[in-house]
Design an enzyme around this catalytic site. Structure first.
Site, mmCIF file in Angstrom:
data_model
loop_
_atom_site.group_PDB
_atom_site.id
_atom_site.type_symbol
_atom_site.label_atom_id
_atom_site.label_comp_id
_atom_site.label_asym_id
_atom_site.label_seq_id
_atom_site.Cartn_x
_atom_site.Cartn_y
_atom_site.Cartn_z
ATOM 1 N N ARG A 272 19.031 -18.649 14.156
ATOM 2 C CA ARG A 272 17.825 -17.893 14.522
ATOM 3 C C ARG A 272 17.876 -16.438 14.049
ATOM 4 O O ARG A 272 16.866 -15.737 14.063
ATOM 5 C CB ARG A 272 17.628 -17.918 16.040
ATOM 6 N N HIS B 78 -2.909 -20.938 -18.334
ATOM 7 C CA HIS B 78 -3.760 -19.819 -17.934
ATOM 8 C C HIS B 78 -2.952 -18.560 -17.637
ATOM 9 O O HIS B 78 -3.464 -17.636 -17.010
ATOM 10 C CB HIS B 78 -4.605 -20.215 -16.717
ATOM 11 N N GLU C 51 7.547 -26.225 -3.144
ATOM 12 C CA GLU C 51 8.663 -26.376 -2.204
ATOM 13 C C GLU C 51 9.997 -26.255 -2.945
ATOM 14 O O GLU C 51 10.932 -25.621 -2.453
ATOM 15 C CB GLU C 51 8.525 -27.726 -1.488
ATOM 16 N N GLU D 178 14.929 -19.015 -1.490
ATOM 17 C CA GLU D 178 15.518 -18.630 -0.208
ATOM 18 C C GLU D 178 17.025 -18.847 -0.168
ATOM 19 O O GLU D 178 17.717 -18.160 0.582
ATOM 20 C CB GLU D 178 14.805 -19.289 0.983
ATOM 21 N N CYS E 64 15.393 -14.074 17.397
ATOM 22 C CA CYS E 64 16.794 -13.893 17.753
ATOM 23 C C CYS E 64 17.197 -15.082 18.611
ATOM 24 O O CYS E 64 16.348 -15.828 19.080
ATOM 25 C CB CYS E 64 16.974 -12.611 18.541
ATOM 26 N N TRP F 101 17.999 -10.985 14.713
ATOM 27 C CA TRP F 101 17.289 -10.835 13.447
ATOM 28 C C TRP F 101 16.520 -9.525 13.595
ATOM 29 O O TRP F 101 15.603 -9.418 14.403
ATOM 30 C CB TRP F 101 16.334 -12.003 13.217
ATOM 31 N N LYS G 131 12.742 -23.357 -1.992
ATOM 32 C CA LYS G 131 14.134 -23.665 -1.629
ATOM 33 C C LYS G 131 15.091 -22.822 -2.473
ATOM 34 O O LYS G 131 16.070 -22.288 -1.979
ATOM 35 C CB LYS G 131 14.451 -25.151 -1.851
ATOM 36 N N LYS H 183 15.512 -18.870 11.159
ATOM 37 C CA LYS H 183 14.925 -20.206 11.220
ATOM 38 C C LYS H 183 13.549 -20.185 11.869
ATOM 39 O O LYS H 183 12.635 -20.863 11.430
ATOM 40 C CB LYS H 183 15.873 -21.105 12.026
ATOM 41 N N ASN I 20 14.316 -11.014 22.603
ATOM 42 C CA ASN I 20 13.816 -11.624 21.379
ATOM 43 C C ASN I 20 12.328 -11.330 21.309
ATOM 44 O O ASN I 20 11.625 -11.569 22.278
ATOM 45 C CB ASN I 20 14.054 -13.144 21.443
ATOM 46 N N GLY I 21 11.840 -10.791 20.197
ATOM 47 C CA GLY I 21 10.413 -10.501 20.072
ATOM 48 C C GLY I 21 10.187 -9.047 19.730
ATOM 49 O O GLY I 21 11.084 -8.347 19.248
#
Ligand code: M6R
Length: 614
Positions: A27, A507, A484, A491, A2, A75, A488, A609, A101-102
């Site tokens: 965040r 395979h 990557e 997300e 957060c 968040w 991208k 983030k 936050n946490g």
């Protein structure tokens, strides 16, 4: 994950706090709230959804003028993203307001205790519990910082807490354990925040708060103590970027701006790292050359995009140094009883420097007496502070949730590390190292050239805007680039996207191929002929099944033409460095496609983030 802001001083606290939250919204953006102290009372506004909802609420129902306030952008962890679970949380008699936050891991037990004592919780959060506990101490006569110290002693888990007392209009108090908090040192005003971006427009002087410390700020003073109440040593620093770096500068998205900043970010990360003879000097590596010579194993740990940078690092480091190098997801590392010891170098890659999985992994490595080197973009963050050595990337603030310049500069830092180890251990001759350094020095121009010719990629995003699925293929260092590219797209565009090692296609994943499925392929430079030829064979397999191939290949590689429905040209670079140019079109593709879908590119759904929970 957060964002937290605290302010005390002559400015209007609501505006200052909300402006700070705007810069921290990356965040977390599930809800936002602010509380101020005025007239011996707490005044509060909080709203589910993005900060804009809170701003609307404040415009309709303004809070009183005050010079002291706290704010939060969330968040969600405990409890859904609604108005009630939004922070700040008030204690029972509205004596204390608190943001967090946490995760408080023992909150169920603490909540049980409070409920047994007759308190009713209004939210589902672990954070509200802390507000009540702090208020109990304050109501019993403790000053707010004392109260916070006592309560922190009872909390398990990770937290940054910021609180105000309705009866003290002069001070904001905060505490931290395993979660970020910085103090902004102003003139006649002071700030608290998860990240300097929140107060950079007011001051560039900051103090990093250590582990298990409490800070009390008034307009003119900053007192830092440990959880046991002893005065703590403070570590001031100057932030070397300014407000313009934290703003969009005419771009529609931070992400797009950050993609275009990559030539500069790569150049800055190389700056001062080598002399005229291309001899590397990595001053921040506080591990002696003798120790570096004794290393017999390297383990790279990281998450998400940083993990893919680690995969590229493995190829380069093993090739240049011949030291065995493993790459491991930080979230898995400590749970599998890894074999590390005093002769292992653990390289932790993290843009934010606060990723909990990575932090816990380095602590585990240090318990096994391994040496830890951090590759990090955030000065003053926890991971470089706890590591034995650090290579800072100089990307500047990365605000877009999707990492772009963070990734490219991590690659550069890993290349520098590999070459430095080769230099120290003598596994490469000086002229060989100099040749790679010359190539690295040319990379900002190569990346700029990719960006100059990016229009076809933008057009492609328009063409594929309704594609339900996109695949990415690569071999060697092209494989992490493919991963990557897929990350991208997942997300940002919320569509199925997968990256594969091209040789693995046959395979299993080949069953996914069907008419018109877009398949991106990163073709290695022609110098590695076997590798190049193998990727062309893979492309043939893809084309034979009717999929549409988008081929990223170096200029002058005419052999690829028959296999490409769309060709995206890359500058000529050597194989190991190709990710620095090959990733860029994939970043732009994801940004543009998500933008065309009408998604919030900078704040994709469900993400944050900086992931400060495990
Ligand atoms: O701050 P870190 O580099 O430790 O973050 C690691 C990942 O959370 C991060 O790279 C994430 O995967 C990004 N959103 C990817 O764009």
């Amino acid at each position: 994950m957060c964002g937290i802001v605290g302010y005390v001083g002559p400015q209007a606290a609501v505006d200052t706090v909300v402006n700070g939250l705007r810069r921290l919204e990356y965040r977390g953006y599930d809800s936002a709230g602010v509380a101020v102290v005025a007239g011996g009372r707490l005044h509060l506004a909080k709203k589910a959804g993005k900060l804009g909802n809170l701003e609307k609420e404040l415009a309709e129902h303004p809070l009183p003028t005050s010079g002291l306030g706290i704010g939060h952008t969330r968040w969600a962890t405990h409890g859904g993203p609604n108005d009630v679970n939004a922070h700040p949380h008030l204690s029972a008699h509205e004596r204390v307001a608190l943001v967090h936050n946490g995760i408080v891991e023992n909150y169920v037990r603490l909540r049980g205790e409070l409920e047994a004592a007759g308190l009713t919780m209004t939210s589902e959060t672990d954070s509200e519990v802390v507000a009540h506990l702090v208020a109990q101490q304050v109501e019993a006569g403790a000053r707010l910082d004392e109260a916070l110290r006592t309560v922190c002693g009872r909390l398990e888990g990770t937290f940054t807490l910021v609180a105000v007392d309705s009866q003290d209009p002069t001070a904001v108090v905060a505490a931290r354990r395993n979660s970020p908090l910085v103090v902004g040192v102003g003139q006649g005003e002071n700030f608290l925040a998860s990240d300097v971006a929140a107060f950079i427009e007011h001051t560039r002087e900051a103090i990093e708060l250590g582990q298990d410390q409490v800070v009390r700020i008034t307009a003119d003073a900053i007192e830092v103590t440990t959880f046991d109440g002893s005065p703590a040593e403070v570590r001031p620093y100057h932030v070397d970027w300014d407000l313009s770096a934290a703003e969009k500068g005419g771009y529609d998205w931070f992400m797009r701006k950050e993609i275009h900043e990559q030539p500069r970010a790569v150049a800055d990360t190389l700056l001062g790292r080598y002399d005229a003879n291309a001899r590397l000097t990595l001053d921040e590596i506080r591990i002696s050359e003798d120790e570096l010579r004794s290393i017999d194993k390297i383990v790279v740990i990281a998450c998400g995009t940083a993990f893919y940078a680690g995969m590229v690092a493995k190829y380069a480091i093993e090739h240049w140094t011949r030291i065995p190098c493993e790459v491991e997801l930080a979230s898995e590392f400590r749970y599998r009883d890894p074999i590390v010891g005093p002769t292992t170098l653990v390289v932790a890659i993290s843009q934010s420097g606060e990723t909990a999985d990575t932090l816990m992994a380095i602590r585990h490595a240090q318990q096994q007496r391994a040496r830890v080197l951090a590759v990090c973009n955030t000065n003053g963050s926890t991971i470089p502070r706890e590591a034995d050595a650090v290579i800072y990337t100089h990307a500047g603030p990365e605000i877009g949730v999707a990492s772009t310049k963070g990734f490219l500069t991590q690659l550069v830092a890993c290349y520098l590390l590999g070459l430095y180890l080769a230099q120290v251990r003598g596994t490469k001759f000086g002229d060989e190292i100099a040749a790679v350094m010359r190539e690295l020095a040319a990379m900002p121009d190569a990346i700029a050239a990719v960006l100059d010719g990016i229009q076809p990629v933008l057009d492609l995003a328009a063409e594929f805007v309704d594609a339900p699925s996109v695949l990415f293929l690569g071999r060697h260092v092209g494989y992490p680039v493919a991963l990557e590219g897929a990350l991208k797209l997942k997300e940002l565009a919320y569509i199925h996207a997968e990256g594969f090692a091209a040789g693995e296609l046959k395979h299993g994943p080949i069953a996914l191929l069907e008419n018109d499925l877009p398949v991106f392929a990163v073709v290695p430079p022609k110098g590695r002929d076997m590798l190049h030829a193998k990727v062309l064979s893979n492309l043939q397999e893809v084309r034979a099944r009717g999929a549409r191939t988008v081929v990223l290949a170096e200029e002058d590689d005419h052999d690829v033409t028959p296999y490409a429905d769309v060709l995206i040209r890359l500058p000529r670079v050597s194989t190991l460095l190709q990710p620095l140019v090959a990733t860029v079109p994939l970043q732009v593709f994801a940004c543009e496609l998500a933008s065309r879908k009408g998604h919030d590119v900078d704040q994709p759904r469900n993400l944050a983030k900086s992931v400060t929970v495990e």
